[in-house]
Write an enzyme that holds these catalytic residues in place. Structure first.
Site, PDB file in Angstrom:
ATOM      1  N   CYS A   1       0.820  -1.219   0.000  1.00 16.52           N
ATOM      2  CA  CYS A   1       0.000   0.000   0.000  1.00 16.52           C
ATOM      3  C   CYS A   1       0.852   1.266   0.000  1.00 16.52           C
ATOM      4  O   CYS A   1       0.379   2.341  -0.351  1.00 16.52           O
ATOM      5  CB  CYS A   1      -0.925   0.016   1.209  1.00 16.52           C
TER       6      CYS A   1
ATOM      7  N   HIS B   1      -2.880   7.346   3.309  1.00 19.59           N
ATOM      8  CA  HIS B   1      -3.333   6.051   2.792  1.00 19.59           C
ATOM      9  C   HIS B   1      -4.726   5.777   3.357  1.00 19.59           C
ATOM     10  O   HIS B   1      -4.979   5.974   4.541  1.00 19.59           O
ATOM     11  CB  HIS B   1      -2.350   4.953   3.205  1.00 19.59           C
TER      12      HIS B   1
ATOM     13  N   ASN C   1      -9.856   0.266   0.576  1.00 18.62           N
ATOM     14  CA  ASN C   1      -8.396   0.352   0.502  1.00 18.62           C
ATOM     15  C   ASN C   1      -7.937  -0.198  -0.854  1.00 18.62           C
ATOM     16  O   ASN C   1      -8.001  -1.399  -1.092  1.00 18.62           O
ATOM     17  CB  ASN C   1      -7.812  -0.471   1.664  1.00 18.62           C
TER      18      ASN C   1
HETATM   19  O1  UT7 Z   1      -3.145  -1.084   3.891  1.00 17.31           O
HETATM   20  C1  UT7 Z   1      -2.809  -1.600   5.135  1.00 17.31           C
HETATM   21  C2  UT7 Z   1      -3.693  -2.625   5.472  1.00 17.31           C
HETATM   22  N1  UT7 Z   1      -4.553  -2.866   6.469  1.00 17.31           N
HETATM   23  C3  UT7 Z   1      -4.985  -2.088   7.469  1.00 17.31           C
HETATM   24  O2  UT7 Z   1      -4.599  -0.994   7.674  1.00 17.31           O
HETATM   25  C4  UT7 Z   1      -6.015  -2.716   8.342  1.00 17.31           C
HETATM   26  C5  UT7 Z   1      -5.786  -2.425   9.792  1.00 17.31           C
HETATM   27  N2  UT7 Z   1      -6.788  -3.046  10.634  1.00 17.31           N
HETATM   28  C6  UT7 Z   1      -8.094  -2.705  10.625  1.00 17.31           C
HETATM   29  O3  UT7 Z   1      -8.499  -1.861   9.855  1.00 17.31           O
HETATM   30  C7  UT7 Z   1      -8.995  -3.337  11.643  1.00 17.31           C
HETATM   31  O4  UT7 Z   1      -8.227  -4.088  12.559  1.00 17.31           O
HETATM   32  C8  UT7 Z   1     -10.102  -4.236  11.032  1.00 17.31           C
HETATM   33  C9  UT7 Z   1     -11.117  -3.383  10.300  1.00 17.31           C
HETATM   34  C10 UT7 Z   1      -9.492  -5.251  10.083  1.00 17.31           C
HETATM   35  C11 UT7 Z   1     -10.837  -4.974  12.135  1.00 17.31           C
HETATM   36  O5  UT7 Z   1     -11.405  -4.050  13.048  1.00 17.31           O
HETATM   37  P1  UT7 Z   1     -11.231  -4.245  14.614  1.00 17.31           P
HETATM   38  O6  UT7 Z   1     -11.984  -3.198  15.265  1.00 17.31           O
HETATM   39  O7  UT7 Z   1      -9.747  -4.336  14.867  1.00 17.31           O
HETATM   40  O8  UT7 Z   1     -11.962  -5.614  14.845  1.00 17.31           O
HETATM   41  P2  UT7 Z   1     -11.361  -6.971  15.446  1.00 17.31           P
HETATM   42  O9  UT7 Z   1     -10.446  -7.609  14.450  1.00 17.31           O
HETATM   43  O10 UT7 Z   1     -10.845  -6.725  16.823  1.00 17.31           O
HETATM   44  O11 UT7 Z   1     -12.667  -7.830  15.551  1.00 17.31           O
HETATM   45  C12 UT7 Z   1     -13.731  -7.492  16.435  1.00 17.31           C
HETATM   46  C13 UT7 Z   1     -14.846  -8.464  16.196  1.00 17.31           C
HETATM   47  C14 UT7 Z   1     -14.408  -9.923  16.193  1.00 17.31           C
HETATM   48  O12 UT7 Z   1     -15.421 -10.684  16.795  1.00 17.31           O
HETATM   49  P3  UT7 Z   1     -15.273 -11.174  18.325  1.00 17.31           P
HETATM   50  O13 UT7 Z   1     -14.032 -12.012  18.336  1.00 17.31           O
HETATM   51  O14 UT7 Z   1     -15.141  -9.923  19.129  1.00 17.31           O
HETATM   52  O15 UT7 Z   1     -16.537 -11.920  18.548  1.00 17.31           O
HETATM   53  C15 UT7 Z   1     -14.344 -10.261  14.718  1.00 17.31           C
HETATM   54  O16 UT7 Z   1     -14.581 -11.626  14.475  1.00 17.31           O
HETATM   55  O17 UT7 Z   1     -15.430  -8.214  14.918  1.00 17.31           O
HETATM   56  C16 UT7 Z   1     -15.489  -9.433  14.178  1.00 17.31           C
HETATM   57  N3  UT7 Z   1     -15.369  -9.106  12.767  1.00 17.31           N
HETATM   58  C17 UT7 Z   1     -16.433  -8.815  12.004  1.00 17.31           C
HETATM   59  N4  UT7 Z   1     -17.739  -8.734  12.302  1.00 17.31           N
HETATM   60  C18 UT7 Z   1     -18.569  -8.384  11.301  1.00 17.31           C
HETATM   61  C19 UT7 Z   1     -14.239  -9.039  12.019  1.00 17.31           C
HETATM   62  N5  UT7 Z   1     -14.564  -8.697  10.765  1.00 17.31           N
HETATM   63  C20 UT7 Z   1     -15.909  -8.546  10.723  1.00 17.31           C
HETATM   64  C21 UT7 Z   1     -16.847  -8.189   9.733  1.00 17.31           C
HETATM   65  N6  UT7 Z   1     -18.134  -8.129  10.057  1.00 17.31           N
HETATM   66  N7  UT7 Z   1     -16.460  -7.909   8.470  1.00 17.31           N
END
Ligand code: UT7
Length: 330
Positions: free
Chosen positions: A117, A257, A287
């Protein structure tokens, strides 16, 4: 040789976004997610996807033509083409060589740059250095990715985040006092495993097993990347603004970004730069990896958030981890 008085800047830009729109509501039908979750956690509402028969170069080429057209420079005059991409048409030859062929850029060298990215800003910084050193006059920098082709469309933690697109910028001589005034790049390979596509290279060549295990798709530890991303966005902005001899308050527009709205909001808070100075378009595109920053820059100019004389900071990060930032006077 370039006159010492002239600068190096962007002479023209172009973008290409696929026609197909995939909304959060469409994704609700594919995996266990909701529009509400995606908007609240990421700020993304929809993204663009290439057709099955399209590849990264199909987006990169129109963007490149747009940049040359806007600059009024012919393909034959281009000295070097750099395509920043994580999703080349194939492992080799480079996508840049395909673009060189299709543009008819007969005297240009061409290569791909792999910084995920952060790729467009990495390539821009490199292009700047080659022109500033007097080696080249016109360098075409393209950020293009079709990450939808590398998604596991059953993995809700990644498939909601990414979209496809391309943007290009032609760099060349600009009047003194304009153009790039500071660049910065960094990396930390200790985080390599936090965001990767494990198979398809020489470590894990394609096999039935790699396909069965879905190792040709994006794997990410979102939480770890998130924490690092905020730190990087803040540090990379501070460092490059300081290198430019400016204060954060001097910057008129920050083009970050576009990975996650919450990452950008956290950076805004820590940097203390007014939110209205940040260009945001991830709501519409998600993204787009290497295309993200360049498309946002293009739209910031279109929307007149950036005008002649504006001091602009670009800042990007991605898999590697790798990051790059730059300050220019528009
Ligand atoms: O270009 C560089 C690349 N990437 C990035 O910059 C991404 C950086 N990370 C992020 O943007 C975030 O970490 C995410 C958007 C990927 C995830 O958000 P988060 O607030 O960190 O969520 P999490 O991974 O802590 O997950 C929280 C909950 C989990 O459920 P439990 O374990 O609390 O029951 C996940 O399973 O949300 C769940 N979850 C979803 N629920 C509904 C994860 N993805 C989804 C989804 N829909 N798409």
């Amino acid at each position: 040789m370039r006159s010492r008085k002239s600068g190096v800047g962007i002479l023209g830009m172009g973008v290409c976004l696929p026609e197909k729109v995939l909304t959060n509501f469409d994704i609700e039908k594919m995996v266990d997610t909701s529009d509400d979750w995606i908007v609240t956690r990421t700020g993304i509402r929809e993204r663009r996807l290439v057709r099955v028969d399209q590849a990264t170069s199909d987006l990169a080429l129109p963007a490149a033509k747009g940049a040359l057209g806007q600059a009024g420079v012919s393909a034959e005059e281009v000295d070097l083409i750099i395509v920043a991409t994580t999703t080349p048409d194939m492992l080799f030859p480079s996508t840049a060589c395909l673009i060189q062929r299709d543009l008819g850029a007969t005297k240009a060298g061409a290569f791909d740059l792999s910084a995920a990215c952060a790729g467009f800003v990495y390539a821009l910084n490199l292009a700047y250095a080659t022109i500033a050193s007097g080696q080249y006059k016109y360098v075409l920098v393209i950020g293009a990715d079709a990450l939808s082709k590398m998604m596991d469309w059953t993995d809700r933690s990644t498939c909601v985040l990414f979209g496809d697109g391309a943007g290009a910028a032609l760099l060349g001589p600009v009047p003194g006092g304009r153009g790039v005034i500071a660049t910065h790049v960094g990396s930390d390979g200790r985080y390599a495993k936090q965001l990767m596509m494990p198979a398809g290279g020489s470590r894990l060549p394609s096999s039935h097993e790699t396909v069965d295990k879905k190792l040709h798709t994006v794997k990410m530890n979102g939480n770890e990347v998130f924490k690092m991303a905020v730190r990087i966005m803040v540090d990379a902005t501070r460092v490059v603004v300081q290198k430019a001899g400016l204060n954060l308050s001097d910057i008129d527009c920050v083009v970050p970004h576009q990975a996650n709205l919450r990452i950008i909001q956290a950076a805004i808070e820590r940097l203390g730069i007014p939110p209205e100075k940040f260009m945001l378009n991830l709501e519409r595109y998600g993204n787009m990896s290497a295309a993200s920053t360049v498309v946002a820059l293009y739209e910031a100019v279109e929307e007149r958030k950036i005008q002649s004389g504006s001091k602009v900071a670009l800042v990007s990060f991605g898999s590697g981890l790798a990051w790059a930032s730059c300050v220019m006077v528009w």
